[in-house]
Scaffold this active site. Structure first.
Site, short mmCIF file in Angstrom:
data_model
loop_
_atom_site.label_atom_id
_atom_site.label_comp_id
_atom_site.label_asym_id
_atom_site.label_seq_id
_atom_site.Cartn_x
_atom_site.Cartn_y
_atom_site.Cartn_z
N GLY A 90 4.11 6.95 0.88
CA GLY A 90 2.85 6.28 0.56
C GLY A 90 1.91 6.35 1.74
O GLY A 90 2.00 7.27 2.56
N VAL B 292 0.84 0.84 4.87
CA VAL B 292 2.09 0.24 4.38
C VAL B 292 3.28 0.84 5.15
O VAL B 292 4.27 0.15 5.41
CB VAL B 292 2.23 0.42 2.85
CG1 VAL B 292 3.56 -0.15 2.37
CG2 VAL B 292 1.08 -0.27 2.13
N GLY B 293 3.16 2.10 5.55
CA GLY B 293 4.21 2.73 6.35
C GLY B 293 4.52 1.89 7.59
O GLY B 293 5.67 1.70 7.98
N GLU C 240 7.18 9.16 4.59
CA GLU C 240 6.47 10.32 4.03
C GLU C 240 5.05 9.86 3.77
O GLU C 240 4.77 9.22 2.75
CB GLU C 240 7.16 10.78 2.73
CG GLU C 240 8.57 11.31 2.93
CD GLU C 240 8.59 12.72 3.51
OE1 GLU C 240 7.59 13.44 3.37
OE2 GLU C 240 9.61 13.10 4.11
N CYS D 9 -0.42 14.47 -2.26
CA CYS D 9 -0.42 14.30 -0.80
C CYS D 9 -0.64 15.61 -0.08
O CYS D 9 -1.19 15.63 1.01
CB CYS D 9 0.89 13.66 -0.36
SG CYS D 9 2.33 14.59 -0.86
P1 NAD Z 1 1.19 3.01 -3.66
O1 NAD Z 1 -0.01 2.13 -3.69
O2 NAD Z 1 1.94 3.26 -4.91
O3 NAD Z 1 2.13 2.42 -2.54
C1 NAD Z 1 3.37 3.01 -2.23
C2 NAD Z 1 4.45 1.96 -2.32
O4 NAD Z 1 4.24 0.94 -1.35
C3 NAD Z 1 4.50 1.26 -3.67
O5 NAD Z 1 5.82 1.22 -4.15
C4 NAD Z 1 3.93 -0.10 -3.39
O6 NAD Z 1 4.46 -1.11 -4.23
C5 NAD Z 1 4.34 -0.34 -1.96
N1 NAD Z 1 3.42 -1.26 -1.28
C6 NAD Z 1 2.09 -1.32 -1.43
N2 NAD Z 1 1.57 -2.28 -0.62
C7 NAD Z 1 2.62 -2.84 0.04
C8 NAD Z 1 2.75 -3.88 1.02
N3 NAD Z 1 1.70 -4.54 1.48
N4 NAD Z 1 3.98 -4.17 1.47
C9 NAD Z 1 5.06 -3.50 1.02
N5 NAD Z 1 4.99 -2.51 0.10
C10 NAD Z 1 3.80 -2.18 -0.39
O7 NAD Z 1 0.83 4.45 -3.13
P2 NAD Z 1 -0.23 4.86 -2.04
O8 NAD Z 1 0.18 4.36 -0.70
O9 NAD Z 1 -1.62 4.64 -2.50
O10 NAD Z 1 0.05 6.44 -2.11
C11 NAD Z 1 -0.88 7.33 -1.70
C12 NAD Z 1 -0.62 7.74 -0.27
O11 NAD Z 1 0.69 8.26 -0.17
C13 NAD Z 1 -1.52 8.86 0.20
O12 NAD Z 1 -1.86 8.63 1.54
C14 NAD Z 1 -0.66 10.09 0.07
O13 NAD Z 1 -1.02 11.15 0.91
C15 NAD Z 1 0.68 9.53 0.43
N6 NAD Z 1 1.72 10.34 -0.17
C16 NAD Z 1 2.53 11.02 0.66
C17 NAD Z 1 3.50 11.84 0.10
C18 NAD Z 1 4.43 12.62 0.96
O14 NAD Z 1 5.35 13.18 0.41
N7 NAD Z 1 4.24 12.67 2.26
C19 NAD Z 1 3.62 11.93 -1.28
C20 NAD Z 1 2.76 11.19 -2.08
C21 NAD Z 1 1.82 10.39 -1.52
#
Ligand code: NAD
Length: 477
Positions: free
Chosen positions: A197, A201-202, A219, A253
């Site tokens: 994600g 959040v990471g 990731e 991504c």
């Molecule tokens: P998302 O909003 O679905 O969040 C990802 C996860 O984090 C979800 O399961 C969500 O419930 C959890 N989450 C959200 N907020 C949280 C919090 N405050 N505390 C704990 N957990 C929480 O997805 P996103 O982050 O919008 O995804 C898009 C991003 O992910 C982009 O930056 C994209 O580049 C990246 N991404 C990376 C890859 C990769 O393989 N490297 C793949 C897909 C997406």
């Protein structure tokens, strides 16, 4: 369907108990045998094949994904990863013998992969099946129990996985939900956390994991640039850029975020791009079944707010009710424009002109390390400059995204684009501890020399042995 089933945690109050139950399952040892792991992977394959239409429907509901795209990037991607694991599991799990140095001789040394325990997989919404199940293939191959937390922003796929996974797999629990549920999950102790994600959040995940000293794979995303110069085949380049950028309406991504095109290549690339988009998605992409929609209103409004920069080459229209944004190409975008300030994650492709590859390298290096870098060039010096003078999660020449389809290539980011990697054997390694095991026979106690009390004779022998291994040490200065 296999054996006992793990429950779906519906209430976040259930989470600590659910994780504890999963730990009991892991501690019982059932997940360790290679035969168990193989059965889980076979059951996962069965689940995907038997429920392919339900998966297609869920992906359509969540993201308006077309059937072919769903098979190509989701169902097919997980099946390929599963098949690869099934084919190589025997070799991966076998202890690997390694050589021992002369002074430890008569001992045998092995690297023995062992499962980590209970793993947490937190997935995003954009490839809600693949990005949940591909890490799970790694976790199961390595003999772990796992909690899976799909994204709440892909609710249909999340609900389907919550229904299907516990019915097909043992030692896998699905927790549905958003921030509250994930926060409760992150308070539990896991043996590995695999998060996909955004970087904000990471950081939350890494901070929570640090409390338990739990290792994490992150990731993440960021801007993935594409470089194009005049040696590229422009028709093919335009087609591949359009495919990479506009698949899943740009919500990928590893989609090329922006293009850095050399002055000499600019006009020919811009001449090809609109036709390539039309060829793929038709004159009105909204009417076709191959073009997706933006996941929610927040992202829709964020994206339409980014469209004002530079000149419009193609696209530009949108419809809020349908969350539709046409495949859009912007030219001569200033580097300071808002669209260049963040990962776009939508169907907008800014094109910027650079003098040459060196200016492109400087441009890339002035920003965060990308998840992927794409170089459309046949010029060896340019290819080498991009390889050796930039750092990115991955580098692909002449095509976007396809490195994800090569299980033997580790996939992951570097710096802001993430830490750790997976796919194929790398997934197995990520979810394993590689335990060194050394066995020293007792028949001849060759270690005697190192025991105290030390004498001048033992010193002389040890000093001679050390100087043999490190010849410079023995030399007079
Ligand atoms: P998302 O909003 O679905 O969040 C990802 C996860 O984090 C979800 O399961 C969500 O419930 C959890 N989450 C959200 N907020 C949280 C919090 N405050 N505390 C704990 N957990 C929480 O997805 P996103 O982050 O919008 O995804 C898009 C991003 O992910 C982009 O930056 C994209 O580049 C990246 N991404 C990376 C890859 C990769 O393989 N490297 C793949 C897909 C997406």
């Amino acid at each position: 369907m296999t054996g006992t089933t793990a429950p779906v945690a519906r209430q976040h109050q259930d989470i600590p108990e659910t994780v504890a139950r999963l730990r009991d399952t892991f501690d019982s040892g059932v997940t360790r045998p290679v035969a168990w792991r193989r059965r889980q992977l076979q059951a996962l394959r069965r689940m995907l094949l038997d429920h392919a239409s339900a998966i297609e429907e869920a992906l359509y509901d969540d993201l308006r994904k077309g059937r072919t795209e769903s098979h190509l990037t989701e169902i097919g991607g997980v099946l390929a990863e599963t098949e690869h694991a099934l084919r190589h599991l025997g070799r991966w799990t076998r202890p690997r013998r390694v050589a021992v140095p002369l002074n430890i001789k008569l001992a045998t040394a092995r690297v023995h992969p062992e499962p980590l325990g209970v793993c947490l997989i937190i997935a995003p919404w954009n490839y809600p099946l693949t990005l949940t199940l591909n890490p799970l293939v790694g976790a199961l191959s390595a003999g772990n129990a796992a909690v899976v937390k799909p994204s709440e922003l892909a609710p249909a796929t999340s609900a389907l996985l919550a229904d299907l996974l516990p019915r097909h797999l043992e030692a896998v629990t699905v927790v549905e939900g958003a921030v509250e549920e994930t926060t409760t999950l992150l308070a539990q102790r896991f043996d590995h956390i695999f998060y996909t994600g955004n970087g904000t959040v990471g950081r939350i995940v890494a901070t929570a994991a640090a409390k338990h000293l739990t290792p994490v794979t992150l990731e993440l995303g960021g801007q993935s640039p594409a470089f194009v110069d005049e040696t590229a085949d422009m028709a093919v380049t335009a087609r591949r850029l359009a495919w990479g950028k506009f698949t899943n309406a740009g919500q990928t991504c590893v989609a090329p975020d922006y293009v850095l095109v050399t002055r000499a290549a600019r006009d020919s690339l811009l001449a090809e791009l609109p036709g390539a988009v039309r060829e793929m998605f038709g004159v009105d992409p909204r009417a076709g079944s191959d073009y997706g929609r933006i996941v929610n209103d927040r992202h829709f409004h964020r994206l339409t707010g980014l469209m004002g920069a530079g000149d419009l080459l193609t696209g530009g229209d949108f419809d809020a009710e349908d969350r539709y944004i046409a495949p859009t190409v912007l030219t001569d975008v200033p580097p300071q424009a808002p669209v260049m300030a963040e990962e776009i994650f939508g169907p907008i492709l800014p094109v910027l002109t650079v003098r040459d590859v060196h200016e492109a390298v400087d441009f890339i290096n002035a920003r965060d390390k990308p998840l992927s870098l794409y170089a459309f060039t046949r010029d060896r010096a340019a290819r080498r400059a991009l390889l050796e003078e930039t750092s990115s999660g991955g580098l692909v020449y002449n095509a976007p995204m396809i490195h994800l389809g090569v299980p033997n290539l580790p996939f992951g980011g570097v710096g802001e684009s993430g830490m750790g990697a997976y796919h194929g054997k790398t997934s197995f390694d990520t979810f394993s501890h590689h335990k060194p095991v050394l066995s020293k026979p007792t028949r001849h106690d060759t270690l005697r020399l190192v025991y105290a009390p030390h004498t001048s004779r033992s010193f002389a022998l040890i000093a001679r042995a050390v100087s043999r291994t490190h010849p410079l040490l023995g030399r007079k200065r």
